[in-house]
Design a protein around this motif. Structure first.
Motif, PDB file in Angstrom:
ATOM      1  N   ASP A  73       0.832  -1.208   0.000  1.00  0.00           N
ATOM      2  CA  ASP A  73       0.000   0.000   0.000  1.00  0.00           C
ATOM      3  C   ASP A  73       0.864   1.255   0.000  1.00  0.00           C
ATOM      4  O   ASP A  73       0.578   2.222  -0.718  1.00  0.00           O
ATOM      5  N   ALA A  74       1.926   1.261   0.789  1.00  0.00           N
ATOM      6  CA  ALA A  74       2.816   2.422   0.862  1.00  0.00           C
ATOM      7  C   ALA A  74       3.527   2.649  -0.468  1.00  0.00           C
ATOM      8  O   ALA A  74       3.674   3.796  -0.908  1.00  0.00           O
ATOM      9  N   ILE A  75       3.949   1.584  -1.107  1.00  0.00           N
ATOM     10  CA  ILE A  75       4.614   1.701  -2.414  1.00  0.00           C
ATOM     11  C   ILE A  75       3.642   2.242  -3.458  1.00  0.00           C
ATOM     12  O   ILE A  75       3.989   3.139  -4.235  1.00  0.00           O
ATOM     13  N   ALA A  76       2.434   1.722  -3.475  1.00  0.00           N
ATOM     14  CA  ALA A  76       1.432   2.205  -4.434  1.00  0.00           C
ATOM     15  C   ALA A  76       1.118   3.680  -4.207  1.00  0.00           C
ATOM     16  O   ALA A  76       0.991   4.456  -5.161  1.00  0.00           O
ATOM     17  N   SER A 106       1.954   6.709  -6.870  1.00  0.00           N
ATOM     18  CA  SER A 106       0.873   7.547  -7.387  1.00  0.00           C
ATOM     19  C   SER A 106       1.190   9.032  -7.244  1.00  0.00           C
ATOM     20  O   SER A 106       0.623   9.856  -7.953  1.00  0.00           O
ATOM     21  N   ARG A 107       2.085   9.379  -6.327  1.00  0.00           N
ATOM     22  CA  ARG A 107       2.457  10.778  -6.126  1.00  0.00           C
ATOM     23  C   ARG A 107       3.635  11.217  -6.985  1.00  0.00           C
ATOM     24  O   ARG A 107       3.976  12.395  -7.009  1.00  0.00           O
ATOM     25  N   LEU A 108       4.275  10.300  -7.691  1.00  0.00           N
ATOM     26  CA  LEU A 108       5.403  10.666  -8.542  1.00  0.00           C
ATOM     27  C   LEU A 108       4.925  11.537  -9.701  1.00  0.00           C
ATOM     28  O   LEU A 108       3.874  11.274 -10.287  1.00  0.00           O
ATOM     29  N   GLY A 126       8.810  15.613 -15.020  1.00  0.00           N
ATOM     30  CA  GLY A 126       7.414  15.907 -14.717  1.00  0.00           C
ATOM     31  C   GLY A 126       7.216  16.797 -13.506  1.00  0.00           C
ATOM     32  O   GLY A 126       6.112  16.859 -12.971  1.00  0.00           O
ATOM     33  N   VAL A 127       8.259  17.494 -13.073  1.00  0.00           N
ATOM     34  CA  VAL A 127       8.138  18.348 -11.892  1.00  0.00           C
ATOM     35  C   VAL A 127       7.109  19.450 -12.145  1.00  0.00           C
ATOM     36  O   VAL A 127       7.020  20.003 -13.236  1.00  0.00           O
ATOM     37  N   ARG A 128       6.271  19.743 -11.149  1.00  0.00           N
ATOM     38  CA  ARG A 128       5.202  20.712 -11.307  1.00  0.00           C
ATOM     39  C   ARG A 128       5.266  21.833 -10.275  1.00  0.00           C
ATOM     40  O   ARG A 128       4.589  22.832 -10.416  1.00  0.00           O
ATOM     41  N   GLU A 154       6.256  22.380   1.161  1.00  0.00           N
ATOM     42  CA  GLU A 154       4.974  22.509   1.859  1.00  0.00           C
ATOM     43  C   GLU A 154       4.065  21.314   1.561  1.00  0.00           C
ATOM     44  O   GLU A 154       3.383  20.802   2.447  1.00  0.00           O
ATOM     45  N   GLU A 155       4.063  20.876   0.321  1.00  0.00           N
ATOM     46  CA  GLU A 155       3.260  19.709  -0.066  1.00  0.00           C
ATOM     47  C   GLU A 155       3.731  18.462   0.680  1.00  0.00           C
ATOM     48  O   GLU A 155       2.920  17.677   1.171  1.00  0.00           O
ATOM     49  N   ASP A 156       5.042  18.287   0.784  1.00  0.00           N
ATOM     50  CA  ASP A 156       5.598  17.140   1.501  1.00  0.00           C
ATOM     51  C   ASP A 156       5.235  17.181   2.980  1.00  0.00           C
ATOM     52  O   ASP A 156       4.932  16.147   3.580  1.00  0.00           O
TER      53      ASP A 156
END
Length: 88
Positions: free
Chosen positions: A21-24, A28-30, A56-58, A66-68
């Motif tokens: 679950d943690a890997i998925a 998904s956040r990459l 793909g950095v946004r 802040e997001e982290d």
């Protein structure tokens, strides 16, 4: 080891499932796609080195930090390991 109705490998299954679950969630956040030149949030310029280093950095470094922090604050709840889920 006697553990009631649980299988002998139930603990390992729990661990494996939590890791999967943690890997998925992490995958998904990459970021995906083409890197942006300007931050989605604050319109700051994203340096060329950052755009090349992270495909793909946004977000700029400040907004990404802040997001982290926001993601770290949400630790989640391990439903599989809760007492309620074991009783149902």
């Amino acid at each position: 080891m006697a553990s009631g109705w649980a299988n002998d490998d139930a603990v390992q299954q729990q661990i494996d499932s939590s890791i999967e679950d943690a890997i998925a969630r992490a995958r998904s956040r990459l970021p995906r796609g083409e890197s942006l030149h300007y931050c989605e949030v604050c319109d700051a310029v994203i340096p060329e080195a950052r755009r090349q280093a992270i495909a793909g950095v946004r977000l700029c470094v400040t907004c990404q930090t802040e997001e982290d922090r926001a993601q770290a604050a949400f630790a989640g709840y391990n439903r599989r390991g809760s007492k309620d889920s074991q009783l149902r």
